[in-house]
Design a protein around this motif. Structure first.
Motif, short mmCIF file in Angstrom:
data_model
loop_
_atom_site.label_atom_id
_atom_site.label_comp_id
_atom_site.label_asym_id
_atom_site.label_seq_id
_atom_site.Cartn_x
_atom_site.Cartn_y
_atom_site.Cartn_z
N ALA A 159 -23.82 44.19 34.84
CA ALA A 159 -22.81 45.22 35.05
C ALA A 159 -21.91 45.32 33.82
O ALA A 159 -21.58 44.32 33.19
CB ALA A 159 -21.98 44.91 36.29
N THR A 160 -21.50 46.54 33.48
CA THR A 160 -20.61 46.78 32.36
C THR A 160 -19.44 47.64 32.83
O THR A 160 -19.64 48.74 33.37
CB THR A 160 -21.33 47.53 31.22
OG1 THR A 160 -22.47 46.79 30.82
CG2 THR A 160 -20.40 47.71 30.02
N ARG A 161 -18.23 47.15 32.66
CA ARG A 161 -17.04 47.93 33.01
C ARG A 161 -16.82 48.96 31.91
O ARG A 161 -16.63 48.61 30.74
CB ARG A 161 -15.82 47.02 33.15
CG ARG A 161 -14.55 47.74 33.64
CD ARG A 161 -13.39 46.76 33.67
NE ARG A 161 -12.13 47.40 33.95
CZ ARG A 161 -11.55 47.45 35.14
NH1 ARG A 161 -12.14 46.89 36.17
NH2 ARG A 161 -10.38 48.05 35.30
N LEU A 162 -16.82 50.24 32.27
CA LEU A 162 -16.75 51.31 31.29
C LEU A 162 -15.34 51.83 31.07
O LEU A 162 -15.03 52.39 30.02
CB LEU A 162 -17.64 52.48 31.72
CG LEU A 162 -19.15 52.20 31.81
CD1 LEU A 162 -19.88 53.46 32.25
CD2 LEU A 162 -19.69 51.71 30.48
N GLY A 163 -14.48 51.69 32.05
CA GLY A 163 -13.12 52.22 31.90
C GLY A 163 -12.39 52.16 33.22
O GLY A 163 -12.80 51.45 34.15
N GLN A 164 -11.29 52.90 33.30
CA GLN A 164 -10.49 52.88 34.52
C GLN A 164 -9.74 54.20 34.67
O GLN A 164 -9.55 54.94 33.70
CB GLN A 164 -9.52 51.71 34.52
CG GLN A 164 -8.58 51.67 33.33
CD GLN A 164 -7.78 50.38 33.26
OE1 GLN A 164 -8.09 49.40 33.93
NE2 GLN A 164 -6.74 50.37 32.46
N ALA A 165 -9.33 54.47 35.90
CA ALA A 165 -8.58 55.68 36.21
C ALA A 165 -7.46 55.30 37.17
O ALA A 165 -7.65 54.42 38.02
CB ALA A 165 -9.49 56.73 36.84
N PRO A 166 -6.29 55.93 37.05
CA PRO A 166 -5.19 55.59 37.96
C PRO A 166 -5.45 56.07 39.38
O PRO A 166 -5.89 57.21 39.58
CB PRO A 166 -3.98 56.31 37.34
CG PRO A 166 -4.56 57.41 36.53
CD PRO A 166 -5.89 56.92 36.04
N MET A 167 -5.21 55.20 40.35
CA MET A 167 -5.27 55.62 41.74
C MET A 167 -4.07 56.52 42.02
O MET A 167 -2.95 56.25 41.56
CB MET A 167 -5.26 54.41 42.67
CG MET A 167 -6.54 53.60 42.61
SD MET A 167 -6.60 52.24 43.81
CE MET A 167 -5.51 51.04 43.01
N THR A 168 -4.29 57.60 42.78
CA THR A 168 -3.28 58.65 42.95
C THR A 168 -3.23 59.11 44.40
O THR A 168 -4.27 59.33 45.02
CB THR A 168 -3.63 59.85 42.04
OG1 THR A 168 -3.77 59.40 40.69
CG2 THR A 168 -2.56 60.92 42.11
N TRP A 169 -2.02 59.28 44.90
CA TRP A 169 -1.85 59.87 46.24
C TRP A 169 -2.04 61.38 46.14
O TRP A 169 -1.50 62.03 45.24
CB TRP A 169 -0.45 59.56 46.78
CG TRP A 169 -0.19 58.10 46.98
CD1 TRP A 169 0.50 57.27 46.15
CD2 TRP A 169 -0.60 57.31 48.09
NE1 TRP A 169 0.54 56.00 46.66
CE2 TRP A 169 -0.13 55.99 47.85
CE3 TRP A 169 -1.33 57.57 49.26
CZ2 TRP A 169 -0.37 54.95 48.74
CZ3 TRP A 169 -1.56 56.53 50.14
CH2 TRP A 169 -1.09 55.24 49.88
N ILE A 170 -2.79 61.94 47.07
CA ILE A 170 -3.15 63.35 47.00
C ILE A 170 -2.88 64.00 48.35
O ILE A 170 -3.22 63.45 49.40
CB ILE A 170 -4.64 63.51 46.62
CG1 ILE A 170 -4.87 62.95 45.20
CG2 ILE A 170 -5.07 64.97 46.70
CD1 ILE A 170 -6.32 62.75 44.86
#
Length: 286
Positions: A159-170
């Motif tokens: 497995a390779t971690r490619l990046g991240q994104a902020p969790m957001t309330w929608i």
């Protein structure tokens, strides 16, 4: 005056080390010694004329110049790999199986599939769009060759971690919710197990905000429909966020959620490696 040229092997080491967040892991992935990797990084900085990495605690972080170089290096490697694959891809036949976390499906698949089929026109693709909980067992059972999932804390061998994104309330553009003891915040969430469901509940409990499950759905489309109808709020990322929904800044701030590329084997066929690389390239633009 002749301009210096970048060594693509050196750039690949640099990009791999950054993506793996470890140049020791990059050395292992690329079949090189750590001293050889260090020599390559020194060579890269000599060509650039300035440091591309800086020490931060026990690790290394990109300098501003390193961040700029990373973006260009990815494009150079992508073009190199695509040209090479295109020259050989017309000879390849077979079937390749790709799994994609549902959030990324619409956003990612069109670009990746178009590029891949130009390079490998005779490879049949089987695409499975689903949740991480469905895709990870398929990787472990070798029923998928490559899978892109959220980082759920469950690892696979390659497995390779490619990046991240902020969790957001929608939430809905038309309806605003204020949680009280008598009127808990209505939540629209995936069925468990779900890393975003767990994060949402933990954050609300920590903030002392009362909540209730208003609707559960097995699909992202179901979540978007329920939130758009004003049934409640959800916790996702901005990836694939429909234009008719809004980000809710009034609820607790959330952490980042990583995304991971899983392979069924350490070294796949050239077509598998090409697909994995194109997926990583597409995500770099997210």
């Amino acid at each position: 005056m002749r301009l210096p040229a970048f060594d693509l092997d050196v750039l690949r080491t640099f990009v791999t080390g950054v993506e793996l967040d470890s140049f020791a892991k990059a050395a292992d992935r690329l079949g090189r010694s750590t001293s050889a990797v260090s020599a390559q990084l020194k060579k890269l900085e000599d060509v650039v004329g300035a440091p591309v990495l800086a020490r931060s605690g026990r690790g290394l972080v990109l300098t501003p110049l390193g961040e700029l170089l990373l973006s260009h290096a990815r494009r150079l490697l992508s073009l190199n790999d695509e040209v090479f694959a295109h020259l050989h891809g017309h000879k390849a036949h077979g079937t390749l199986r790709l799994g994609v976390q549902e959030d990324f499906g619409e956003h990612l698949l069109r670009d990746v599939l178009q590029r891949f089929t130009r390079v490998y026109p005779h490879i049949n693709l089987e695409v499975r769009v689903g949740r991480s909980a469905e895709l990870l067992p398929m990787i472990e059972g070798a029923r998928l060759d490559v899978a892109l999932t959220w980082d759920t804390g469950v690892s696979t061998p390659w497995a390779t971690r490619l990046g991240q994104a902020p969790m957001t309330w929608i939430g809905s553009q038309d309806r605003h919710f204020i949680a009280t003891r008598d009127e808990p915040l209505p939540l629209v969430l995936f069925e468990p197990p779900c890393v975003l469901r767990s994060a949402a509940i933990q954050a609300l409990d920590a903030a002392g905000i009362a909540w209730r499950i208003a609707l559960t759905s097995p699909s992202v489309a179901g979540l978007w429909a329920a939130v758009g109808a004003g049934l409640g709020v959800t916790l996702r990322t901005r990836v694939g966020l429909p234009a008719h929904l809004r980000v809710m800044d009034e609820l607790p701030a959330m952490a980042q959620l990583g995304y991971v590329l899983h392979r069924a084997s350490e070294q796949g066929s050239p077509a598998v490696e090409c697909l994995a690389h194109m997926t990583a390239q597409a995500l770099a633009a997210v």
